[in-house]
Scaffold this motif. Structure first.
Motif, PDB file in Angstrom:
ATOM      1  N   THR A 115       0.839  -1.205   0.000  1.00  0.00           N
ATOM      2  CA  THR A 115       0.000   0.000   0.000  1.00  0.00           C
ATOM      3  C   THR A 115       0.868   1.247   0.000  1.00  0.00           C
ATOM      4  OG1 THR A 115      -1.774  -1.151   1.175  1.00  0.00           O
ATOM      5  CG2 THR A 115      -1.797   1.257   1.249  1.00  0.00           C
ATOM      6  N   VAL A 116       1.857   1.291   0.872  1.00  0.00           N
ATOM      7  CA  VAL A 116       2.748   2.453   0.948  1.00  0.00           C
ATOM      8  C   VAL A 116       3.500   2.631  -0.367  1.00  0.00           C
ATOM      9  CG1 VAL A 116       4.818   3.373   2.091  1.00  0.00           C
ATOM     10  CG2 VAL A 116       2.961   2.378   3.452  1.00  0.00           C
ATOM     11  N   PHE A 117       4.048   1.545  -0.902  1.00  0.00           N
ATOM     12  CA  PHE A 117       4.783   1.610  -2.165  1.00  0.00           C
ATOM     13  C   PHE A 117       3.885   2.100  -3.293  1.00  0.00           C
ATOM     14  CE2 PHE A 117       6.053  -0.339  -6.187  1.00  0.00           C
ATOM     15  CZ  PHE A 117       7.345   0.160  -6.323  1.00  0.00           C
ATOM     16  N   SER A 118       2.707   1.539  -3.378  1.00  0.00           N
ATOM     17  CA  SER A 118       1.778   1.902  -4.451  1.00  0.00           C
ATOM     18  C   SER A 118       1.388   3.377  -4.383  1.00  0.00           C
ATOM     19  CB  SER A 118       0.531   1.022  -4.364  1.00  0.00           C
ATOM     20  OG  SER A 118      -0.400   1.378  -5.341  1.00  0.00           O
ATOM     21  N   LEU A 119       1.105   3.856  -3.186  1.00  0.00           N
ATOM     22  CA  LEU A 119       0.722   5.257  -3.029  1.00  0.00           C
ATOM     23  C   LEU A 119       1.906   6.187  -3.252  1.00  0.00           C
ATOM     24  CD1 LEU A 119      -1.644   4.967   0.062  1.00  0.00           C
ATOM     25  CD2 LEU A 119      -2.289   5.161  -2.355  1.00  0.00           C
ATOM     26  N   TYR A 120       3.079   5.806  -2.770  1.00  0.00           N
ATOM     27  CA  TYR A 120       4.270   6.638  -2.926  1.00  0.00           C
ATOM     28  C   TYR A 120       4.684   6.765  -4.385  1.00  0.00           C
ATOM     29  CZ  TYR A 120       9.009   8.387  -2.348  1.00  0.00           C
ATOM     30  OH  TYR A 120      10.161   9.132  -2.443  1.00  0.00           O
ATOM     31  N   THR A 121       4.605   5.661  -5.119  1.00  0.00           N
ATOM     32  CA  THR A 121       5.030   5.671  -6.524  1.00  0.00           C
ATOM     33  C   THR A 121       3.882   5.980  -7.483  1.00  0.00           C
ATOM     34  OG1 THR A 121       4.633   3.299  -6.785  1.00  0.00           O
ATOM     35  CG2 THR A 121       6.862   4.003  -6.076  1.00  0.00           C
ATOM     36  N   THR A 122       2.703   6.203  -6.945  1.00  0.00           N
ATOM     37  CA  THR A 122       1.467   6.427  -7.706  1.00  0.00           C
ATOM     38  C   THR A 122       1.161   5.290  -8.688  1.00  0.00           C
ATOM     39  OG1 THR A 122       2.444   7.804  -9.452  1.00  0.00           O
ATOM     40  CG2 THR A 122       1.634   8.948  -7.483  1.00  0.00           C
ATOM     41  N   GLN A 123       1.573   4.094  -8.342  1.00  0.00           N
ATOM     42  CA  GLN A 123       1.244   2.905  -9.138  1.00  0.00           C
ATOM     43  C   GLN A 123       0.002   2.256  -8.529  1.00  0.00           C
ATOM     44  OE1 GLN A 123       4.511   0.303 -10.176  1.00  0.00           O
ATOM     45  NE2 GLN A 123       5.960   1.928  -9.713  1.00  0.00           N
ATOM     46  N   TYR A 124      -1.120   2.933  -8.692  1.00  0.00           N
ATOM     47  CA  TYR A 124      -2.357   2.528  -8.039  1.00  0.00           C
ATOM     48  C   TYR A 124      -2.904   1.190  -8.534  1.00  0.00           C
ATOM     49  CZ  TYR A 124      -2.058   7.426  -6.780  1.00  0.00           C
ATOM     50  OH  TYR A 124      -1.616   8.637  -6.323  1.00  0.00           O
TER      51      TYR A 124
END
Length: 102
Positions: free
Chosen positions: A41-50
């Motif tokens: 979740t953190v990675f996806s939100l940080y990298t905007t790879q939703y």
């Protein structure tokens, strides 16, 4: 211990939840699944790879259900109480992080 409708409080549900997670491997699989869920979740939100967020249920349920069906040999509480079960998963995660329920 079985889950009954008169288990009104979260604390009562959590005691039932713990009774369904007595196997150490099952608890650790829940811990790993929840950790991966948080990291993704953190990675996806940080990298905007939703688009990666669709993997969350696969990771969370995948590890937990292996723990239940293979090691604990019971049905996950998710089927009867999905919201409380999710909250209990996170509580177990943080309890284990603090050294409880190895």
């Amino acid at each position: 211990m079985s889950m009954s409708k008169n288990q009104q409080t979260f604390e009562q549900f959590y005691q039932f939840y713990l009774s369904q997670h007595q196997n150490r491997v099952c608890r650790w699989l829940h811990f790993i699944g929840t950790l991966l869920l948080i990291l993704l979740t953190v990675f996806s939100l940080y990298t905007t790879q939703y688009t990666l967020l669709w993997l969350l249920p696969c990771i969370g349920y995948g590890f937990a259900w292996i723990g239940h069906f293979v090691f604990e040999q019971n049905k996950p509480a998710t089927f009867k109480a999905p919201v409380r079960s999710l909250l209990a998963d996170f509580r177990l995660f943080f309890d284990m992080l603090c050294g409880h329920y190895h």
